[in-house]
Write a protein that holds these residues in place. Sequence first.
Motif, PDB file in Angstrom:
ATOM      1  N   ASN A 231       0.835  -1.208   0.000  1.00 13.61           N
ATOM      2  CA  ASN A 231       0.000   0.000   0.000  1.00 13.61           C
ATOM      3  C   ASN A 231       0.869   1.258   0.000  1.00 13.61           C
ATOM      4  OD1 ASN A 231      -2.080  -1.777   0.165  1.00 13.61           O
ATOM      5  ND2 ASN A 231      -2.575  -1.368   2.300  1.00 13.61           N
ATOM      6  N   ILE A 232       1.969   1.208   0.698  1.00 15.16           N
ATOM      7  CA  ILE A 232       2.877   2.364   0.740  1.00 15.16           C
ATOM      8  C   ILE A 232       3.568   2.541  -0.598  1.00 15.16           C
ATOM      9  CG2 ILE A 232       4.985   3.267   1.800  1.00 15.16           C
ATOM     10  CD1 ILE A 232       4.086   1.912   4.405  1.00 15.16           C
ATOM     11  N   TRP A 233       4.078   1.438  -1.186  1.00 11.00           N
ATOM     12  CA  TRP A 233       4.837   1.556  -2.432  1.00 11.00           C
ATOM     13  C   TRP A 233       3.946   1.991  -3.590  1.00 11.00           C
ATOM     14  CZ3 TRP A 233       8.475   1.744   0.554  1.00 11.00           C
ATOM     15  CH2 TRP A 233       8.927   0.741   1.382  1.00 11.00           C
ATOM     16  N   LYS A 234       2.671   1.621  -3.558  1.00 13.49           N
ATOM     17  CA  LYS A 234       1.765   1.978  -4.653  1.00 13.49           C
ATOM     18  C   LYS A 234       1.147   3.358  -4.495  1.00 13.49           C
ATOM     19  CE  LYS A 234       0.471  -2.693  -5.958  1.00 13.49           C
ATOM     20  NZ  LYS A 234      -0.614  -3.660  -6.096  1.00 13.49           N
ATOM     21  N   ASP A 235       1.234   3.934  -3.323  1.00  8.17           N
ATOM     22  CA  ASP A 235       0.629   5.241  -3.065  1.00  8.17           C
ATOM     23  C   ASP A 235       1.425   6.331  -3.786  1.00  8.17           C
ATOM     24  OD1 ASP A 235      -0.635   7.472  -2.119  1.00  8.17           O
ATOM     25  OD2 ASP A 235      -0.516   6.900   0.002  1.00  8.17           O
ATOM     26  N   ARG A 236       0.796   7.001  -4.714  1.00 14.82           N
ATOM     27  CA  ARG A 236       1.487   8.031  -5.501  1.00 14.82           C
ATOM     28  C   ARG A 236       1.634   9.356  -4.761  1.00 14.82           C
ATOM     29  NH1 ARG A 236       2.021   6.339 -10.841  1.00 14.82           N
ATOM     30  NH2 ARG A 236       0.673   4.590 -11.385  1.00 14.82           N
ATOM     31  N   SER A 237       0.935   9.508  -3.644  1.00 16.14           N
ATOM     32  CA  SER A 237       1.025  10.763  -2.899  1.00 16.14           C
ATOM     33  C   SER A 237       2.247  10.795  -1.970  1.00 16.14           C
ATOM     34  CB  SER A 237      -0.251  10.983  -2.078  1.00 16.14           C
ATOM     35  OG  SER A 237      -0.382   9.970  -1.100  1.00 16.14           O
ATOM     36  N   ILE A 238       2.872   9.658  -1.749  1.00 14.22           N
ATOM     37  CA  ILE A 238       4.075   9.614  -0.906  1.00 14.22           C
ATOM     38  C   ILE A 238       5.290   9.855  -1.797  1.00 14.22           C
ATOM     39  CG2 ILE A 238       5.482   8.177   0.634  1.00 14.22           C
ATOM     40  CD1 ILE A 238       2.940   6.623   1.324  1.00 14.22           C
ATOM     41  N   PRO A 239       6.114  10.837  -1.460  1.00 14.78           N
ATOM     42  CA  PRO A 239       7.282  11.120  -2.304  1.00 14.78           C
ATOM     43  C   PRO A 239       8.314   9.993  -2.252  1.00 14.78           C
ATOM     44  CG  PRO A 239       7.195  12.601  -0.405  1.00 14.78           C
ATOM     45  CD  PRO A 239       5.981  11.764  -0.358  1.00 14.78           C
ATOM     46  N   LYS A 240       9.087   9.863  -3.333  1.00 17.45           N
ATOM     47  CA  LYS A 240      10.083   8.791  -3.446  1.00 17.45           C
ATOM     48  C   LYS A 240      11.138   8.830  -2.335  1.00 17.45           C
ATOM     49  CE  LYS A 240       9.468   8.396  -8.367  1.00 17.45           C
ATOM     50  NZ  LYS A 240      10.015   8.745  -9.671  1.00 17.45           N
ATOM     51  N   PRO A 241      11.651  10.017  -1.951  1.00 19.34           N
ATOM     52  CA  PRO A 241      12.642  10.016  -0.866  1.00 19.34           C
ATOM     53  C   PRO A 241      12.087   9.448   0.446  1.00 19.34           C
ATOM     54  CG  PRO A 241      12.711  12.105  -2.024  1.00 19.34           C
ATOM     55  CD  PRO A 241      11.530  11.353  -2.549  1.00 19.34           C
ATOM     56  N   LEU A 242      10.825   9.711   0.736  1.00 18.74           N
ATOM     57  CA  LEU A 242      10.210   9.158   1.934  1.00 18.74           C
ATOM     58  C   LEU A 242      10.043   7.647   1.812  1.00 18.74           C
ATOM     59  CD1 LEU A 242       8.935   9.520   4.703  1.00 18.74           C
ATOM     60  CD2 LEU A 242       6.769  10.015   3.560  1.00 18.74           C
ATOM     61  N   LYS A 243       9.655   7.184   0.638  1.00 20.32           N
ATOM     62  CA  LYS A 243       9.538   5.744   0.424  1.00 20.32           C
ATOM     63  C   LYS A 243      10.894   5.063   0.611  1.00 20.32           C
ATOM     64  CE  LYS A 243       5.675   5.732  -2.827  1.00 20.32           C
ATOM     65  NZ  LYS A 243       5.241   5.377  -4.180  1.00 20.32           N
ATOM     66  N   PHE A 244      11.949   5.718   0.130  1.00 19.61           N
ATOM     67  CA  PHE A 244      13.294   5.164   0.265  1.00 19.61           C
ATOM     68  C   PHE A 244      13.693   5.083   1.737  1.00 19.61           C
ATOM     69  CE2 PHE A 244      17.999   5.656   0.028  1.00 19.61           C
ATOM     70  CZ  PHE A 244      18.255   4.435  -0.565  1.00 19.61           C
ATOM     71  N   LYS A 245      13.369   6.097   2.510  1.00 16.43           N
ATOM     72  CA  LYS A 245      13.668   6.063   3.945  1.00 16.43           C
ATOM     73  C   LYS A 245      12.859   4.977   4.651  1.00 16.43           C
ATOM     74  CE  LYS A 245      15.159  10.825   4.486  1.00 16.43           C
ATOM     75  NZ  LYS A 245      14.891  12.128   5.086  1.00 16.43           N
ATOM     76  N   LEU A 246      11.607   4.821   4.249  1.00 14.06           N
ATOM     77  CA  LEU A 246      10.785   3.757   4.820  1.00 14.06           C
ATOM     78  C   LEU A 246      11.355   2.379   4.479  1.00 14.06           C
ATOM     79  CD1 LEU A 246       7.209   5.156   4.136  1.00 14.06           C
ATOM     80  CD2 LEU A 246       8.297   4.837   6.369  1.00 14.06           C
ATOM     81  N   LEU A 247      11.852   2.235   3.264  1.00 16.39           N
ATOM     82  CA  LEU A 247      12.475   0.982   2.860  1.00 16.39           C
ATOM     83  C   LEU A 247      13.667   0.661   3.768  1.00 16.39           C
ATOM     84  CD1 LEU A 247      12.909  -1.332   0.689  1.00 16.39           C
ATOM     85  CD2 LEU A 247      14.460   0.286  -0.410  1.00 16.39           C
ATOM     86  N   LYS A 248      14.495   1.670   4.009  1.00 11.43           N
ATOM     87  CA  LYS A 248      15.690   1.457   4.826  1.00 11.43           C
ATOM     88  C   LYS A 248      15.362   1.197   6.290  1.00 11.43           C
ATOM     89  CE  LYS A 248      18.276   4.982   3.807  1.00 11.43           C
ATOM     90  NZ  LYS A 248      19.390   5.895   3.536  1.00 11.43           N
ATOM     91  N   THR A 249      14.259   1.727   6.788  1.00 14.68           N
ATOM     92  CA  THR A 249      13.944   1.538   8.196  1.00 14.68           C
ATOM     93  C   THR A 249      13.027   0.346   8.453  1.00 14.68           C
ATOM     94  OG1 THR A 249      12.130   3.126   8.027  1.00 14.68           O
ATOM     95  CG2 THR A 249      14.239   3.942   8.834  1.00 14.68           C
ATOM     96  N   LEU A 250      12.221  -0.060   7.482  1.00 14.24           N
ATOM     97  CA  LEU A 250      11.267  -1.131   7.709  1.00 14.24           C
ATOM     98  C   LEU A 250      11.673  -2.474   7.085  1.00 14.24           C
ATOM     99  CD1 LEU A 250       7.958   0.849   7.116  1.00 14.24           C
ATOM    100  CD2 LEU A 250       9.013   0.250   9.304  1.00 14.24           C
ATOM    101  N   VAL A 251      12.407  -2.442   5.993  1.00 13.00           N
ATOM    102  CA  VAL A 251      12.720  -3.679   5.277  1.00 13.00           C
ATOM    103  C   VAL A 251      14.175  -4.098   5.469  1.00 13.00           C
ATOM    104  CG1 VAL A 251      12.725  -4.794   3.007  1.00 13.00           C
ATOM    105  CG2 VAL A 251      10.923  -3.193   3.597  1.00 13.00           C
ATOM    106  N   TRP A 252      15.101  -3.146   5.382  1.00 11.29           N
ATOM    107  CA  TRP A 252      16.516  -3.491   5.470  1.00 11.29           C
ATOM    108  C   TRP A 252      16.905  -4.157   6.795  1.00 11.29           C
ATOM    109  CZ3 TRP A 252      20.393   0.192   2.704  1.00 11.29           C
ATOM    110  CH2 TRP A 252      20.110   0.200   1.348  1.00 11.29           C
ATOM    111  N   PRO A 253      16.346  -3.780   7.942  1.00 13.99           N
ATOM    112  CA  PRO A 253      16.726  -4.502   9.168  1.00 13.99           C
ATOM    113  C   PRO A 253      16.392  -5.991   9.100  1.00 13.99           C
ATOM    114  CG  PRO A 253      15.675  -2.448   9.749  1.00 13.99           C
ATOM    115  CD  PRO A 253      15.532  -2.601   8.266  1.00 13.99           C
ATOM    116  N   ARG A 254      15.302  -6.336   8.448  1.00 11.69           N
ATOM    117  CA  ARG A 254      14.980  -7.748   8.253  1.00 11.69           C
ATOM    118  C   ARG A 254      16.011  -8.416   7.370  1.00 11.69           C
ATOM    119  NH1 ARG A 254       8.609  -8.712   7.097  1.00 11.69           N
ATOM    120  NH2 ARG A 254       7.886  -8.314   9.217  1.00 11.69           N
TER     121      ARG A 254
END
Length: 181
Positions: free
Chosen positions: A11-34
């Motif tokens: 839902n986050i990755w498909k949301d066009r209202s969220i800017p790419k830099p924020l998505k990238f930060k979310l990726l690094k904080t939510l997915v990379w630790p796993r």
Amino acid sequence: MAKQGMVSLNNIWKDRSIPKPLKFKLLKTLVWPRMLYGCETWTMRKADESKIEATEMWFFRRLLRVIWKDRRTNGNVLAEIGTEMTLLSLVKERRLKYIGHAERNTKTDLMKTIFEGKTEAKRGRGRPSLSYVDQVSKATGLKLQSISQKSQDRLIWRGIVKSSCAAANINPDDAARCKVG
């Protein structure tokens, strides 16, 4: 496991209202630790390194909603996000930092024993597998005894980690900015 985390955040990755830099930060904080959980102790082959790089590109392509039919190069995807591939360099840097930490630990010798110990067993057929110690020695250019000695002084070991990262074309400043957890 990390890919499951990535898929669960569709839902986050498909949301066009969220800017790419924020998505990238979310990726690094939510997915990379796993993805990086326990990476300090991994013994990696070339195939494992290429799988890590492929997984990182899969994350980026998923983040940008790029499908394979688009035929976009990895360089193009990285340029759109404005980053470089850093996941593998983080694994290598964390491994070196962990060795220094394990060698300096005075409360227990268990980590030292595991790091420096050998098991008594007959070796199987074929080429001996690359060990964790061999990979650390190759990365630093030092032998086991000098790794143990030099890692006792934190400042010297930090210098060795930085020089090893520089020798492997890893910018430690970039890796520090991309740190997770």
